[in-house]
Design a protein around this motif. Sequence first.
Motif, mmCIF file in Angstrom:
data_model
loop_
_atom_site.group_PDB
_atom_site.id
_atom_site.type_symbol
_atom_site.label_atom_id
_atom_site.label_comp_id
_atom_site.label_asym_id
_atom_site.label_seq_id
_atom_site.Cartn_x
_atom_site.Cartn_y
_atom_site.Cartn_z
ATOM 1 N N GLY A 183 60.519 1.105 -85.230
ATOM 2 C CA GLY A 183 60.695 -0.093 -87.137
ATOM 3 C C GLY A 183 60.161 -0.894 -86.225
ATOM 4 O O GLY A 183 59.657 -1.358 -87.291
ATOM 5 N N PHE A 184 60.481 -1.927 -85.491
ATOM 6 C CA PHE A 184 59.822 -2.146 -84.385
ATOM 7 C C PHE A 184 58.810 -2.705 -85.039
ATOM 8 O O PHE A 184 58.363 -3.813 -85.065
ATOM 9 C CB PHE A 184 60.872 -2.817 -83.440
ATOM 10 C CG PHE A 184 62.276 -3.168 -83.611
ATOM 11 C CD1 PHE A 184 62.922 -5.153 -83.941
ATOM 12 C CD2 PHE A 184 62.748 -2.443 -83.299
ATOM 13 C CE1 PHE A 184 64.486 -4.176 -83.978
ATOM 14 C CE2 PHE A 184 64.844 -2.550 -83.479
ATOM 15 C CZ PHE A 184 64.998 -3.288 -84.071
ATOM 16 N N VAL A 185 57.988 -2.342 -83.981
ATOM 17 C CA VAL A 185 56.817 -2.259 -84.062
ATOM 18 C C VAL A 185 55.925 -2.183 -85.153
ATOM 19 O O VAL A 185 55.119 -3.125 -85.318
ATOM 20 C CB VAL A 185 55.446 -1.127 -83.048
ATOM 21 C CG1 VAL A 185 54.749 -1.337 -82.706
ATOM 22 C CG2 VAL A 185 56.881 -1.395 -81.590
ATOM 23 N N ALA A 231 54.668 -4.670 -78.975
ATOM 24 C CA ALA A 231 54.363 -3.304 -77.423
ATOM 25 C C ALA A 231 55.695 -4.504 -76.533
ATOM 26 O O ALA A 231 56.533 -4.100 -76.150
ATOM 27 C CB ALA A 231 53.580 -3.661 -76.661
ATOM 28 N N LEU A 232 55.644 -5.885 -76.859
ATOM 29 C CA LEU A 232 57.155 -6.650 -76.086
ATOM 30 C C LEU A 232 57.721 -6.689 -76.703
ATOM 31 O O LEU A 232 59.097 -6.945 -75.723
ATOM 32 C CB LEU A 232 56.124 -8.104 -76.126
ATOM 33 C CG LEU A 232 54.961 -8.614 -75.047
ATOM 34 C CD1 LEU A 232 54.640 -9.799 -75.353
ATOM 35 C CD2 LEU A 232 54.911 -8.235 -73.597
ATOM 36 N N MET A 233 58.257 -6.614 -76.959
ATOM 37 C CA MET A 233 59.245 -6.865 -78.302
ATOM 38 C C MET A 233 59.733 -5.231 -78.062
ATOM 39 O O MET A 233 61.245 -5.318 -77.406
ATOM 40 C CB MET A 233 59.327 -5.672 -79.836
ATOM 41 C CG MET A 233 60.620 -6.370 -80.471
ATOM 42 S SD MET A 233 60.441 -6.869 -82.324
ATOM 43 C CE MET A 233 59.766 -8.092 -81.987
ATOM 44 N N ALA A 234 59.517 -4.436 -77.441
ATOM 45 C CA ALA A 234 59.716 -2.966 -77.906
ATOM 46 C C ALA A 234 60.062 -2.711 -76.366
ATOM 47 O O ALA A 234 61.739 -1.428 -75.763
ATOM 48 C CB ALA A 234 58.532 -1.709 -77.901
ATOM 49 N N PHE A 235 59.709 -3.519 -75.675
ATOM 50 C CA PHE A 235 59.610 -3.380 -73.721
ATOM 51 C C PHE A 235 61.546 -4.011 -73.781
ATOM 52 O O PHE A 235 62.334 -3.753 -73.425
ATOM 53 C CB PHE A 235 58.877 -3.699 -73.602
ATOM 54 C CG PHE A 235 58.679 -3.912 -71.777
ATOM 55 C CD1 PHE A 235 58.524 -2.976 -70.992
ATOM 56 C CD2 PHE A 235 59.593 -4.968 -71.141
ATOM 57 C CE1 PHE A 235 58.814 -2.902 -69.394
ATOM 58 C CE2 PHE A 235 60.020 -4.858 -69.557
ATOM 59 C CZ PHE A 235 59.184 -4.228 -68.862
ATOM 60 N N THR A 236 61.225 -5.104 -74.358
ATOM 61 C CA THR A 236 62.467 -5.788 -74.436
ATOM 62 C C THR A 236 63.743 -4.964 -74.543
ATOM 63 O O THR A 236 65.064 -5.167 -74.213
ATOM 64 C CB THR A 236 62.517 -7.926 -75.132
ATOM 65 O OG1 THR A 236 61.114 -8.073 -74.260
ATOM 66 C CG2 THR A 236 63.530 -7.839 -74.968
ATOM 67 N N LEU A 237 63.300 -4.377 -76.046
ATOM 68 C CA LEU A 237 64.752 -4.061 -76.225
ATOM 69 C C LEU A 237 64.830 -2.629 -75.558
ATOM 70 O O LEU A 237 66.084 -2.447 -75.687
ATOM 71 C CB LEU A 237 64.344 -3.480 -77.855
ATOM 72 C CG LEU A 237 64.284 -4.217 -79.166
ATOM 73 C CD1 LEU A 237 63.767 -3.687 -80.092
ATOM 74 C CD2 LEU A 237 65.814 -5.014 -79.319
ATOM 75 N N SER A 238 63.985 -2.053 -75.217
ATOM 76 C CA SER A 238 64.116 -0.793 -74.659
ATOM 77 C C SER A 238 64.587 -1.290 -73.065
ATOM 78 O O SER A 238 66.028 -0.510 -72.591
ATOM 79 C CB SER A 238 62.811 0.284 -74.178
ATOM 80 O OG SER A 238 63.375 1.418 -72.930
ATOM 81 N N SER A 294 56.319 4.036 -78.908
ATOM 82 C CA SER A 294 56.860 3.445 -79.573
ATOM 83 C C SER A 294 55.608 2.005 -80.450
ATOM 84 O O SER A 294 55.708 2.205 -81.848
ATOM 85 C CB SER A 294 58.494 2.236 -79.231
ATOM 86 O OG SER A 294 57.775 1.418 -78.822
ATOM 87 N N THR A 295 54.532 1.801 -79.551
ATOM 88 C CA THR A 295 53.850 1.217 -80.053
ATOM 89 C C THR A 295 52.267 1.910 -80.907
ATOM 90 O O THR A 295 52.085 1.755 -81.592
ATOM 91 C CB THR A 295 53.006 0.372 -79.031
ATOM 92 O OG1 THR A 295 53.633 -0.069 -78.003
ATOM 93 C CG2 THR A 295 52.027 -0.497 -79.868
ATOM 94 N N VAL A 296 52.548 3.163 -79.712
ATOM 95 C CA VAL A 296 51.128 3.676 -80.122
ATOM 96 C C VAL A 296 52.064 4.767 -82.173
ATOM 97 O O VAL A 296 50.619 4.780 -82.939
ATOM 98 C CB VAL A 296 50.811 4.847 -79.435
ATOM 99 C CG1 VAL A 296 49.511 6.292 -80.696
ATOM 100 C CG2 VAL A 296 50.187 4.842 -78.556
ATOM 101 N N LEU A 297 52.309 4.837 -81.958
ATOM 102 C CA LEU A 297 53.759 5.319 -83.274
ATOM 103 C C LEU A 297 53.457 4.836 -84.111
ATOM 104 O O LEU A 297 54.104 4.368 -85.278
ATOM 105 C CB LEU A 297 54.314 6.580 -83.160
ATOM 106 C CG LEU A 297 54.573 7.385 -82.199
ATOM 107 C CD1 LEU A 297 55.523 8.367 -81.887
ATOM 108 C CD2 LEU A 297 53.612 8.460 -82.882
ATOM 109 N N GLY A 298 54.186 3.239 -83.595
ATOM 110 C CA GLY A 298 54.106 2.391 -84.171
ATOM 111 C C GLY A 298 53.300 1.520 -85.098
ATOM 112 O O GLY A 298 53.798 1.352 -86.564
ATOM 113 N N THR A 299 52.205 1.497 -84.411
ATOM 114 C CA THR A 299 50.747 1.047 -85.240
ATOM 115 C C THR A 299 50.667 1.999 -85.971
ATOM 116 O O THR A 299 50.385 1.062 -87.810
ATOM 117 C CB THR A 299 50.420 1.129 -84.176
ATOM 118 O OG1 THR A 299 50.566 -0.038 -82.596
ATOM 119 C CG2 THR A 299 48.650 0.860 -84.681
#
Length: 256
Positions: free
Chosen positions: A137-139, A185-192, A68-73
């Motif tokens: 979306g968040f990233v 990335a940290l946000m995605a990790f926490t959400l997941s 999600s970080t790669v795609l979200g970026t």
Amino acid sequence: MKVSAWVTYLFLYLPLVIVVVFSFNDSKLNAEWVGFTTRWYSQLFANEKMLTAAGNSLLIALAASFLSTVLGTLAGMALHKYKVPFLSFLVLTPIAIPELLTGVSLVIFFVLVNQILGILELGLFTILLSHVAFCIGFVAIVVKARMQGMDESLVEAARDLGATPFQAFRLVTLPVIRPGIIAGALMAFTLSIDDFVITFFTAGAGASTLPLEIYSMIKIAVTPEVNAVSSLLMLLTLVLIVIASRVSPGALRAND
């Protein structure tokens, strides 16, 4: 103002402190403090079912945060560069849709694909795809916000000096947006890692994550092992935050 700030911090962090403290409580009931012990951590590392669920959560969170970080970026950069309303709608809609609706729609999609093509059977892989879908979306929002504070003339100057588009991105754009990427990335990790609703719908039979395992334990009894594994996850999160805080200032100094 100071009093209200302290009250807010107490409201946010006191429950976390209680979880950590009672993970060392020598009692199966968390009603009162009996004595200090570390046996719940010992039992946790001997509980194969709990460790498997925690390992699945950690693996899915790491993979989902990376993808999600790669795609979200890329999505955040596209949202900044191309002012297309429909593009914003596609990227940001999963954030606005309630998790219940997202979980139901995803499980219907996965079941239809499995019936037609014979792939995407409900399990850990479908959980991963679901987490990537709602984390992008968040990233993208964080990266887009970082891109808006960037001086576009730096990229143009790099191109004028002979840099290729990839070199301009690697040497100019990436250092500027790196703090936003790390935050996303940290946000995605926490959400997941703590997602329950979407995971509940897309897990299928046999696939278990830590939130699902804790939910199944509630029907019988929640032992202090849950406090122990929660404390370890909090420790992991704190380590990631410290690493991010050390990386981000370096990136900012490099930009200066």
